[in-house]
Design a protein around this motif. Sequence first.
Motif, PDB file in Angstrom:
ATOM      1  N   ARG A   1       2.875   1.662  -3.217  1.00  0.00           N
ATOM      2  CA  ARG A   1       2.012   2.129  -4.299  1.00  0.00           C
ATOM      3  C   ARG A   1       1.733   3.615  -4.163  1.00  0.00           C
ATOM      4  O   ARG A   1       1.638   4.324  -5.151  1.00  0.00           O
ATOM      5  CB  ARG A   1       0.694   1.351  -4.309  1.00  0.00           C
ATOM      6  CG  ARG A   1       0.828  -0.095  -4.737  1.00  0.00           C
ATOM      7  CD  ARG A   1       1.327  -0.243  -6.173  1.00  0.00           C
ATOM      8  NE  ARG A   1       0.421   0.368  -7.132  1.00  0.00           N
ATOM      9  CZ  ARG A   1       0.764   1.276  -8.028  1.00  0.00           C
ATOM     10  NH1 ARG A   1       2.023   1.694  -8.102  1.00  0.00           N
ATOM     11  NH2 ARG A   1      -0.129   1.778  -8.862  1.00  0.00           N
ATOM     12  N   ARG A   2       1.629   4.062  -2.921  1.00  0.00           N
ATOM     13  CA  ARG A   2       1.404   5.485  -2.701  1.00  0.00           C
ATOM     14  C   ARG A   2       2.590   6.293  -3.234  1.00  0.00           C
ATOM     15  O   ARG A   2       2.450   7.405  -3.690  1.00  0.00           O
ATOM     16  CB  ARG A   2       1.187   5.745  -1.204  1.00  0.00           C
ATOM     17  CG  ARG A   2       0.249   6.911  -0.946  1.00  0.00           C
ATOM     18  CD  ARG A   2       0.058   7.181   0.538  1.00  0.00           C
ATOM     19  NE  ARG A   2      -0.737   6.151   1.195  1.00  0.00           N
ATOM     20  CZ  ARG A   2      -0.534   5.736   2.444  1.00  0.00           C
ATOM     21  NH1 ARG A   2       0.452   6.242   3.155  1.00  0.00           N
ATOM     22  NH2 ARG A   2      -1.308   4.831   2.981  1.00  0.00           N
TER      23      ARG A   2
ATOM     24  N   LYS B   1       0.832  -1.190   0.000  1.00  0.00           N
ATOM     25  CA  LYS B   1       0.000   0.000   0.000  1.00  0.00           C
ATOM     26  C   LYS B   1       0.884   1.264   0.000  1.00  0.00           C
ATOM     27  O   LYS B   1       0.655   2.194  -0.764  1.00  0.00           O
ATOM     28  CB  LYS B   1      -0.877  -0.025   1.249  1.00  0.00           C
ATOM     29  CG  LYS B   1      -2.128   0.796   1.141  1.00  0.00           C
ATOM     30  CD  LYS B   1      -3.016   0.467   2.332  1.00  0.00           C
ATOM     31  CE  LYS B   1      -4.192   1.405   2.423  1.00  0.00           C
ATOM     32  NZ  LYS B   1      -4.958   1.172   3.652  1.00  0.00           N
TER      33      LYS B   1
ATOM     34  N   SER C   1       6.026   0.273  -8.656  1.00  0.00           N
ATOM     35  CA  SER C   1       5.353  -0.968  -9.040  1.00  0.00           C
ATOM     36  C   SER C   1       5.966  -2.114  -8.231  1.00  0.00           C
ATOM     37  O   SER C   1       7.148  -2.088  -7.903  1.00  0.00           O
ATOM     38  CB  SER C   1       5.508  -1.212 -10.529  1.00  0.00           C
ATOM     39  OG  SER C   1       6.872  -1.227 -10.877  1.00  0.00           O
TER      40      SER C   1
ATOM     41  N   HIS D   1      -5.006  -5.637  -3.762  1.00  0.00           N
ATOM     42  CA  HIS D   1      -4.021  -5.130  -4.711  1.00  0.00           C
ATOM     43  C   HIS D   1      -3.972  -5.927  -6.010  1.00  0.00           C
ATOM     44  O   HIS D   1      -3.290  -5.524  -6.943  1.00  0.00           O
ATOM     45  CB  HIS D   1      -2.625  -5.149  -4.082  1.00  0.00           C
ATOM     46  CG  HIS D   1      -2.525  -4.292  -2.860  1.00  0.00           C
ATOM     47  ND1 HIS D   1      -2.633  -2.922  -2.902  1.00  0.00           N
ATOM     48  CD2 HIS D   1      -2.357  -4.607  -1.558  1.00  0.00           C
ATOM     49  CE1 HIS D   1      -2.522  -2.430  -1.674  1.00  0.00           C
ATOM     50  NE2 HIS D   1      -2.365  -3.432  -0.845  1.00  0.00           N
TER      51      HIS D   1
ATOM     52  N   LYS E   1       9.122  -4.405 -12.660  1.00  0.00           N
ATOM     53  CA  LYS E   1       8.692  -4.122 -11.291  1.00  0.00           C
ATOM     54  C   LYS E   1       9.858  -3.481 -10.549  1.00  0.00           C
ATOM     55  O   LYS E   1      10.981  -3.969 -10.567  1.00  0.00           O
ATOM     56  CB  LYS E   1       8.254  -5.407 -10.585  1.00  0.00           C
ATOM     57  CG  LYS E   1       7.029  -6.051 -11.208  1.00  0.00           C
ATOM     58  CD  LYS E   1       5.762  -5.331 -10.820  1.00  0.00           C
ATOM     59  CE  LYS E   1       4.542  -5.904 -11.543  1.00  0.00           C
ATOM     60  NZ  LYS E   1       4.457  -5.491 -12.970  1.00  0.00           N
TER      61      LYS E   1
ATOM     62  N   ASP F   1      -4.766  -4.152  -9.168  1.00  0.00           N
ATOM     63  CA  ASP F   1      -3.977  -2.974  -9.486  1.00  0.00           C
ATOM     64  C   ASP F   1      -2.958  -3.405 -10.549  1.00  0.00           C
ATOM     65  O   ASP F   1      -2.148  -4.287 -10.303  1.00  0.00           O
ATOM     66  CB  ASP F   1      -3.285  -2.518  -8.184  1.00  0.00           C
ATOM     67  CG  ASP F   1      -2.311  -1.373  -8.401  1.00  0.00           C
ATOM     68  OD1 ASP F   1      -1.952  -1.093  -9.557  1.00  0.00           O
ATOM     69  OD2 ASP F   1      -1.903  -0.773  -7.404  1.00  0.00           O
TER      70      ASP F   1
ATOM     71  N   LYS G   1      -0.309  -2.376 -11.492  1.00  0.00           N
ATOM     72  CA  LYS G   1       1.110  -2.200 -11.163  1.00  0.00           C
ATOM     73  C   LYS G   1       1.565  -3.177 -10.067  1.00  0.00           C
ATOM     74  O   LYS G   1       2.648  -3.030  -9.511  1.00  0.00           O
ATOM     75  CB  LYS G   1       1.361  -0.759 -10.680  1.00  0.00           C
ATOM     76  CG  LYS G   1       1.081   0.281 -11.728  1.00  0.00           C
ATOM     77  CD  LYS G   1       2.345   0.579 -12.509  1.00  0.00           C
ATOM     78  CE  LYS G   1       2.076   1.682 -13.522  1.00  0.00           C
ATOM     79  NZ  LYS G   1       3.191   1.817 -14.442  1.00  0.00           N
ATOM     80  N   VAL G   2       0.681  -4.100  -9.710  1.00  0.00           N
ATOM     81  CA  VAL G   2       1.047  -5.095  -8.700  1.00  0.00           C
ATOM     82  C   VAL G   2       0.851  -6.482  -9.297  1.00  0.00           C
ATOM     83  O   VAL G   2      -0.139  -6.725  -9.983  1.00  0.00           O
ATOM     84  CB  VAL G   2       0.169  -4.946  -7.428  1.00  0.00           C
ATOM     85  CG1 VAL G   2       0.494  -6.036  -6.417  1.00  0.00           C
ATOM     86  CG2 VAL G   2       0.358  -3.567  -6.808  1.00  0.00           C
TER      87      VAL G   2
END
Lengths: 321, 134, 560
Positions: free
Chosen positions: A72-73, A69, A77, A104, A140, A107, A109-110
């Motif tokens: 990602r903020r 979390k 990635s 996630h 990543k 998402d 990017k995950v």
Amino acid sequence: MNHNGQLVEGVLKGDRRSIARTITLIENNPSEARKVISKLYSHTGKAQIIGITGPTGSGKSTLIERLVKELRRKGKSVGIIAVDPSSPFTGGAFLGDRIRMQKHSIDGKVFIRSMATRNSSGGLARATRDAVRVLDASGKEVAIVETVGAGQSEVDIRKIAHTVVVVLAPGLGDDIQAIKAGIMEIGDIFVVNKADRENADASVIDIETTINMSWEKKKWRPPVIKTTAAKGEGTTELLNHISLHMKYLENEGFDKQRRQDVETELAEAIKQKTTDSIIGELKRTGELEELIGKILAKKTDPYSAADTLLKERLKGFKTRT
Amino acid sequence: MSRKRKIRIVVAKPGLDSHDRGAKVIARAFRDAGMEVIYTGLWQTPEQIAETALQEDADVVALSILSGAHMTLFPKITELLKKKGLNEILVLGGGVIPEEDIPALKKVGIAEVFGPDTHTGKIIEFIKENTRKK
Amino acid sequence: MFDQKRLGEIQKKEKHWKEETLPGWIQNHPERRSDFHTSSNIHIKRLYTPEDIKTVDYVNDLGFPGEYPFTRGLHATMYRGRLWTMRQFSGYGTAQQTNKRFKYLLKEGETGLSIAFDYPTILGLDSDHPMSLGEVGKCGVAVSSLQDMEVLFNGIPLDKVTTSMTINGPATMLLAMYVAIGDMQRVPRKKLGGTTQNDMLKEFHAQKLCIFPPEPSVKLVTDIVEYCTKHLPRWNPISISGYHIREAGSNAVQELAFTLADGIAYVESAIERGLKVDEFAPRLSFFFAAHNNFLEEIAKFRAARRLWAEIMKERFKAKNPRSLWMRMHIQTSGCTLTATQPINNVIRVAFQSLAAVLGGTQSLHTNSFDEALALPSEDAVRVALRTQQIIAHESGVTDTIDPFAGSYCIETLTDEMEERAIKYIDKIDSLGGVISGIEKGFFQKEIADSAYKYQKNVENKERTLVGINEYTVKKDWVPIKLLRIKHQAEKEQIDALQKLKKKRNDKKVKQVLSRLHKAAEHDENLMPTIVQAVKSYATLGEICDVLRNVFGEYKEQITI
């Protein structure tokens, strides 16, 4: 383009299906996977790799969910490899780490992948390392590897990750004592999770004492951090320490560690390759059967047989026996 | 050293009901049959399930639902799987699903529906049979 | 219960029977199994005799109905006086549809209402939330705001019925709505009668319909206990539920033990809040399952009543005799219903409810035979209700109190259930109590293990299930038309909700929600503020969102 070529191209573009299929290939068919990895290899080395290990019940998955979390903020990635044990009896496995991170999973990017140990520690080490490479090559920025801290797997994570975070929790009792021996020397950072429980401070002191005893006055002294992942407490601090450790590595002997890792891997690869080709040839020619017969008949012994064989085949190498 | 191919199966509960007794029993039975079971837990959206199947490169997706929302959610899941290019994945349904809904579910890509009284062995056999073909 | 001399004679006779009479019979008619045991793995003997209950002390262990330890029943007249409440859990579709079903059931002789809510409501989500898609009105009635509750109770005077609400996570909001309806109908609050299930602990170990983490969840439970103690004297604030534990796969002993352990935790929490045990304990009620094993179930209910009375008296030093009462609601076990040959379920339900009645229940729900296939149809619900009426009026078992008392077998099993439950409770105490046990996954693992074992026993035929692993048929037959919930209900509900959001006073809603936020942060009893919030037509989802912000959200803990 052949199938492997498509996979390579897909992974490099960050295509999630290609990433998934390449990891499956790594798990099921290492020799075929090697071809793909060798094409991806030059694209690896960019990701920051974090290993998270600790006993069952210490709350690793929840902690990872919080780390993701925060990462990602910050716009990073993230790829995650979560390793769980296979049953030694049935070969089946229950992979439940995702459950904490499902939020996630959608998402883009995950990327989260569960892997079973498949009862082969050597094979697992290779498979995990290669899976991380796939995530790395796919772009990543951070790769997280989660392993259950028991038995062989914790040692492996040392070789894969830049930073190893050992997660413990108060009240796990005897487990910690039992695990400590194996786990204490691999941690770059220690986390006492579920710190809102009673005895959290006692656990911290306990770990500090152990570190003081084993810490060889290296420049990096593993910090002990309290987190309550379920409430999101302490995870920012943890992430800061992970960054500090990365900086430390960059300044101090990152290269040395990297050289060492490459050496180990190269040695392993040579071992694998020579064993495979020599045993393969012996099988093909029937020599292996013949030798086994001789050994059974006590005409020779396994050691002498190996000596004789290698002398012939490894001409040019100065082998000391 | 080539390792044996394993059946990877995602066990998921779409929708909001929390009756996970069946999902858990079946997950354990799959594991005991030598499969790798990726368990996603409760309250999974169709998107989460499809994305999990993709990332885990699953051979099978087993869905359990007892709330009656299967006619809304199952088609959404199979549609998303197809959209992600997962055409070969075997999708199974279980839970409280009336007989008369089954033909429509099969039409949207649910390979089989197993009701409340099904022997776990029968499901395992079905999976082994139908993943071998691939 | 027998004098030594007589026991000696019986022993001698039994020895003779075992040596002389039995062997020949066993040779000619071998027993069906080498070992007979119950769901809880309690060994069932070939024959029970006075020897087995020689340590039972009639006065102390059984006593008289209406007196401690209540083994023989809570009331001195039991069903000779008043029959149990026949309470059929129901609800589906929109509030309007369920209102119609309520009126039908009342007309058919039902004596209390019991509301089933749909999953969005249970999880504190409005009908128009994206996660609610396909679920609105499916497994119960959708209630997103006071507006829906108004429709639900249209034409049903709250001073004439009692209402049970199967609601846990958002119990505060639904109770608040009920209070608001009562206010509208000008029924004094002290006259409102009913039950909120409001048992969050069993949600964490068995049913998992949770919104908030364990600690704030128990806080909300305790808010209701405190509020009811002060304002709603006829309301049962919690129905401490073993039903869901059993349905999730536990055996009878686990159901009994975990439920009582939860009960202990609630009592402790209310005492910590500053309430006196005798103020609130009389209104605690319980909810159990009636499963297939007839003898074990009867013993379970009797043991439960006795053990709770002992716990309240010894552990909590309750003085009010009513504090010692375990008032129970029983539902026949949904997980025993089969989808194949569904009409057989009528017979299962009949035996299960007979066990509930012989166990001395205060209230009963009988499942409908089509429930493994869909929500119950009206015809099937009627058969279920008739089953209770047949037991009540035709079977004769209601004409005397606790007719199985003194049975060598039943009394032995009752003791055995109690002993095993005590062992579990001790174990839970040693784990640091229920919440700590939940965090350690203790209950979840115990239940999952039992569920898996049950399934394996069915599959290897150690346990015979008629129509499932024996006596199967090729072609099945469902004698009725199943109930279908039309998708239309979802649309209608969402439309009504969105209209409401347009016409209500948004400013007022915002004010009361921000007040609620503050109250939650300051650890006040939230009931009064929630009553104000629902009256301003703040929706269930909006109220829960405020609390989610303060309390955080539940995360599922997986134990397989």
